[in-house]
Design a protein around this motif. Structure first.
Motif, PDB file in Angstrom:
ATOM      1  N   VAL A  84      64.752  79.935  22.608  1.00  0.00           N
ATOM      2  CA  VAL A  84      64.549  78.925  23.728  1.00  0.00           C
ATOM      3  C   VAL A  84      65.099  77.630  23.216  1.00  0.00           C
ATOM      4  O   VAL A  84      64.396  76.894  22.178  1.00  0.00           O
ATOM      5  CB  VAL A  84      63.144  78.939  24.238  1.00  0.00           C
ATOM      6  N   THR A  85      65.863  77.023  24.144  1.00  0.00           N
ATOM      7  CA  THR A  85      66.236  75.495  23.732  1.00  0.00           C
ATOM      8  C   THR A  85      65.851  74.534  24.840  1.00  0.00           C
ATOM      9  O   THR A  85      65.907  73.286  24.426  1.00  0.00           O
ATOM     10  CB  THR A  85      67.509  75.394  23.400  1.00  0.00           C
ATOM     11  N   LEU A  86      65.465  74.995  25.745  1.00  0.00           N
ATOM     12  CA  LEU A  86      65.099  73.788  27.033  1.00  0.00           C
ATOM     13  C   LEU A  86      63.709  73.322  27.138  1.00  0.00           C
ATOM     14  O   LEU A  86      63.431  72.361  27.703  1.00  0.00           O
ATOM     15  CB  LEU A  86      65.485  74.560  28.608  1.00  0.00           C
ATOM     16  N   PHE A  87      62.785  74.227  26.676  1.00  0.00           N
ATOM     17  CA  PHE A  87      61.330  74.000  26.835  1.00  0.00           C
ATOM     18  C   PHE A  87      60.590  74.046  25.365  1.00  0.00           C
ATOM     19  O   PHE A  87      61.017  74.477  24.551  1.00  0.00           O
ATOM     20  CB  PHE A  87      60.768  74.823  27.855  1.00  0.00           C
ATOM     21  N   GLN A  88      59.578  73.263  25.388  1.00  0.00           N
ATOM     22  CA  GLN A  88      58.632  73.425  24.317  1.00  0.00           C
ATOM     23  C   GLN A  88      57.104  73.461  24.775  1.00  0.00           C
ATOM     24  O   GLN A  88      56.979  73.172  25.855  1.00  0.00           O
ATOM     25  CB  GLN A  88      58.726  72.180  23.335  1.00  0.00           C
ATOM     26  N   PRO A  89      56.226  73.775  23.912  1.00  0.00           N
ATOM     27  CA  PRO A  89      54.682  74.209  24.315  1.00  0.00           C
ATOM     28  C   PRO A  89      54.268  72.511  24.861  1.00  0.00           C
ATOM     29  O   PRO A  89      54.650  71.458  24.246  1.00  0.00           O
ATOM     30  CB  PRO A  89      54.094  74.191  23.195  1.00  0.00           C
ATOM     31  N   GLY A  90      53.697  72.796  25.807  1.00  0.00           N
ATOM     32  CA  GLY A  90      52.959  71.484  26.463  1.00  0.00           C
ATOM     33  C   GLY A  90      53.853  70.959  27.664  1.00  0.00           C
ATOM     34  O   GLY A  90      53.349  70.182  28.597  1.00  0.00           O
ATOM     35  N   ASP A  91      55.219  71.430  28.076  1.00  0.00           N
ATOM     36  CA  ASP A  91      55.886  71.149  29.099  1.00  0.00           C
ATOM     37  C   ASP A  91      55.121  71.794  30.382  1.00  0.00           C
ATOM     38  O   ASP A  91      54.951  72.935  30.624  1.00  0.00           O
ATOM     39  CB  ASP A  91      57.334  71.730  29.071  1.00  0.00           C
ATOM     40  N   ASP A  92      55.493  71.043  31.344  1.00  0.00           N
ATOM     41  CA  ASP A  92      55.020  71.530  32.737  1.00  0.00           C
ATOM     42  C   ASP A  92      56.196  71.993  33.545  1.00  0.00           C
ATOM     43  O   ASP A  92      57.314  71.339  33.488  1.00  0.00           O
ATOM     44  CB  ASP A  92      54.289  70.385  33.482  1.00  0.00           C
ATOM     45  N   VAL A  93      56.271  73.182  33.964  1.00  0.00           N
ATOM     46  CA  VAL A  93      57.254  73.902  34.649  1.00  0.00           C
ATOM     47  C   VAL A  93      56.925  74.442  35.849  1.00  0.00           C
ATOM     48  O   VAL A  93      55.863  74.695  36.266  1.00  0.00           O
ATOM     49  CB  VAL A  93      57.570  75.014  33.687  1.00  0.00           C
ATOM     50  N   VAL A  94      58.139  74.729  36.594  1.00  0.00           N
ATOM     51  CA  VAL A  94      58.012  75.716  37.890  1.00  0.00           C
ATOM     52  C   VAL A  94      59.051  76.697  37.624  1.00  0.00           C
ATOM     53  O   VAL A  94      60.010  76.714  37.191  1.00  0.00           O
ATOM     54  CB  VAL A  94      58.460  74.571  38.894  1.00  0.00           C
ATOM     55  N   GLY A  95      58.525  77.860  38.213  1.00  0.00           N
ATOM     56  CA  GLY A  95      59.636  78.827  38.090  1.00  0.00           C
ATOM     57  C   GLY A  95      59.480  79.815  39.550  1.00  0.00           C
ATOM     58  O   GLY A  95      58.855  79.847  40.489  1.00  0.00           O
ATOM     59  N   GLU A  96      60.476  80.531  39.547  1.00  0.00           N
ATOM     60  CA  GLU A  96      60.845  81.572  40.737  1.00  0.00           C
ATOM     61  C   GLU A  96      61.294  82.852  39.997  1.00  0.00           C
ATOM     62  O   GLU A  96      62.066  83.031  39.175  1.00  0.00           O
ATOM     63  CB  GLU A  96      61.802  81.217  41.553  1.00  0.00           C
ATOM     64  N   LEU A  97      60.034  83.940  40.178  1.00  0.00           N
ATOM     65  CA  LEU A  97      60.324  85.060  39.196  1.00  0.00           C
ATOM     66  C   LEU A  97      60.585  86.329  39.840  1.00  0.00           C
ATOM     67  O   LEU A  97      60.574  87.457  39.211  1.00  0.00           O
ATOM     68  CB  LEU A  97      58.587  85.196  38.733  1.00  0.00           C
ATOM     69  N   SER A  98      61.408  86.264  41.089  1.00  0.00           N
ATOM     70  CA  SER A  98      61.480  87.618  41.861  1.00  0.00           C
ATOM     71  C   SER A  98      62.775  88.413  41.088  1.00  0.00           C
ATOM     72  O   SER A  98      62.763  89.640  41.156  1.00  0.00           O
ATOM     73  CB  SER A  98      61.998  87.157  43.237  1.00  0.00           C
ATOM     74  N   ALA A  99      63.323  87.765  40.416  1.00  0.00           N
ATOM     75  CA  ALA A  99      64.584  88.245  39.523  1.00  0.00           C
ATOM     76  C   ALA A  99      64.245  88.752  38.026  1.00  0.00           C
ATOM     77  O   ALA A  99      65.045  89.194  37.174  1.00  0.00           O
ATOM     78  CB  ALA A  99      65.859  87.414  39.487  1.00  0.00           C
ATOM     79  N   CYS A 100      62.964  88.423  37.610  1.00  0.00           N
ATOM     80  CA  CYS A 100      62.395  88.740  36.388  1.00  0.00           C
ATOM     81  C   CYS A 100      61.047  89.173  36.094  1.00  0.00           C
ATOM     82  O   CYS A 100      60.405  89.201  35.192  1.00  0.00           O
ATOM     83  CB  CYS A 100      62.729  87.439  35.531  1.00  0.00           C
ATOM     84  N   GLY A 101      60.811  90.250  37.134  1.00  0.00           N
ATOM     85  CA  GLY A 101      59.656  90.931  37.151  1.00  0.00           C
ATOM     86  C   GLY A 101      58.467  90.499  37.685  1.00  0.00           C
ATOM     87  O   GLY A 101      57.312  91.213  37.506  1.00  0.00           O
ATOM     88  N   PHE A 102      58.339  89.304  38.402  1.00  0.00           N
ATOM     89  CA  PHE A 102      57.156  88.879  39.089  1.00  0.00           C
ATOM     90  C   PHE A 102      55.954  88.636  38.105  1.00  0.00           C
ATOM     91  O   PHE A 102      56.425  88.266  37.073  1.00  0.00           O
ATOM     92  CB  PHE A 102      56.707  89.788  40.313  1.00  0.00           C
TER      93      PHE A 102
END
Length: 324
Positions: A84-102
């Motif tokens: 993983v290169t885009l994120f690190q522990p502590g980052d706040d994130v938003v996601g849409e999971l319908s394509a990766c298992g909910f």
């Protein structure tokens, strides 16, 4: 970790709060501590296994293969895999999971970094969780299928719901003149979200008699026959079905191309595909104040059954958010 799970199809009451193992961290995965999610129509379709097409698409003809539902995610990165290169522990994130298992209706979920973007700094977890799936549907329906252009006229059916309320705002962001269809008690909400005009959905015939025409109609609550909207649609215009009755869904899926040819208008049924680029666009609009999700109610994770039941009644204004 705590999660809401189901091992059989049925009404919201089949959901059970259980302690389950935290998902393992993969080399290309991001382990997220979920802070908020939201309920979408897809959640109760998956939960009930209705229509049967849902079972064919997601597997599990007799029993569900997705034990933990939940598409929308807002939370904090707990750990990241080696690749993983885009994120690190502590980052706040938003996601849409319908394509990766909910899996967002749980305290933790592990997902590919491609399903996530950075959460806008000044936006709460609750607001961020209200946008991904509904916002993606509205954006792709208007921009891609509807090909909405600046200066065109847009009519949004089911405008007070999750997709519809965001479609009103996205239509404005794309430069359209927006008319919203809603029940009288929800009209003031839509004016506050920026609709240029709001029309009582029970008086559609009055709108037709007025001679109004629209370049794009996005129907997020398709319970009327598609033919009812034909007098309102400009020649060459587009009718986009996003949500509503199963009968209308199959009508457009099976006969949309034929109706398009016969009526000289584009009749389409949306099947949205989550992308990191579109999620970034939605979050940028959140940060800029162009999008403001309307949150009807919030529920704790333990009351997910009640939250889904509330959405099933189709009386929601905007979104229902689940706090985790």
């Amino acid at each position: 970790m705590q999660a809401m799970t189901s091992d059989r199809y049925g009404p919201p009451e089949v959901l059970q709060a259980r302690q389950v193992a935290r998902p393992p961290l993969t080399d290309n995965g991001v382990l997220v501590r979920v802070r908020a999610s939201s309920v979408n129509a897809g959640d109760w379709h998956l939960l009930r296994g209705e229509p049967w097409l849902v079972r064919l698409i997601y597997g599990g003809l007799l029993t569900p293969k997705i034990p933990i539902l939940g598409t929308d995610l807002a939370g904090q990165v707990e750990a990241v895999g080696q690749q993983v290169t885009l994120f690190q522990p502590g980052d706040d994130v938003v996601g849409e999971l319908s394509a990766c298992g909910f899996g967002a209706f749980a305290e933790y979920v592990c997902v590919p970094e491609s399903a996530l973007v950075a959460k806008p700094v000044h936006i709460s977890y609750e607001q961020a969780a209200a946008v991904p799936a509904a916002g993606m549907a509205a954006l792709q329906g208007l921009r891609d299928l509807g090909q909405l252009q600046p200066g065109q006229r847009l009519l949004v059916g089911g405008a007070s719901g999750g997709v519809g309320s965001l479609a009103v705002q996205i239509g404005k962001a794309l430069g359209a003149e927006v008319t919203a269809l809603a029940r009288p008690e929800k009209m003031e909400m839509l004016r506050g979200l920026g609709a240029d005009d709001v029309v009582d959905v029970n008086r559609l015939e009055v709108l037709i008699d007025s001679g109004q025409h629209y370049d794009v109609i996005l129907d997020a609550a398709a319970f009327r026959p598609v033919a009812d909207y034909r007098p309102l649609l400009s020649p060459g215009g587009a009718y986009i079905l996003v949500g509503g009755s199963i009968a209308r869904l199959f009508q457009v899926m099976l006969f949309g191309q034929w109706m398009s040819w016969r009526q000289q208008r584009r009749i389409r049924c949306l099947s949205s595909t989550p992308t990191q680029a579109d999620l970034t666009t939605l979050c940028d609009w959140l940060e800029a104040g162009i999008l403001t999700p309307f949150i009807d109610r919030t529920f704790p994770l333990s009351q997910l059954s009640e939250a889904i039941r509330y959405v099933e009644r189709r009386q929601v204004r905007g979104k229902v958010v689940v706090l985790i």
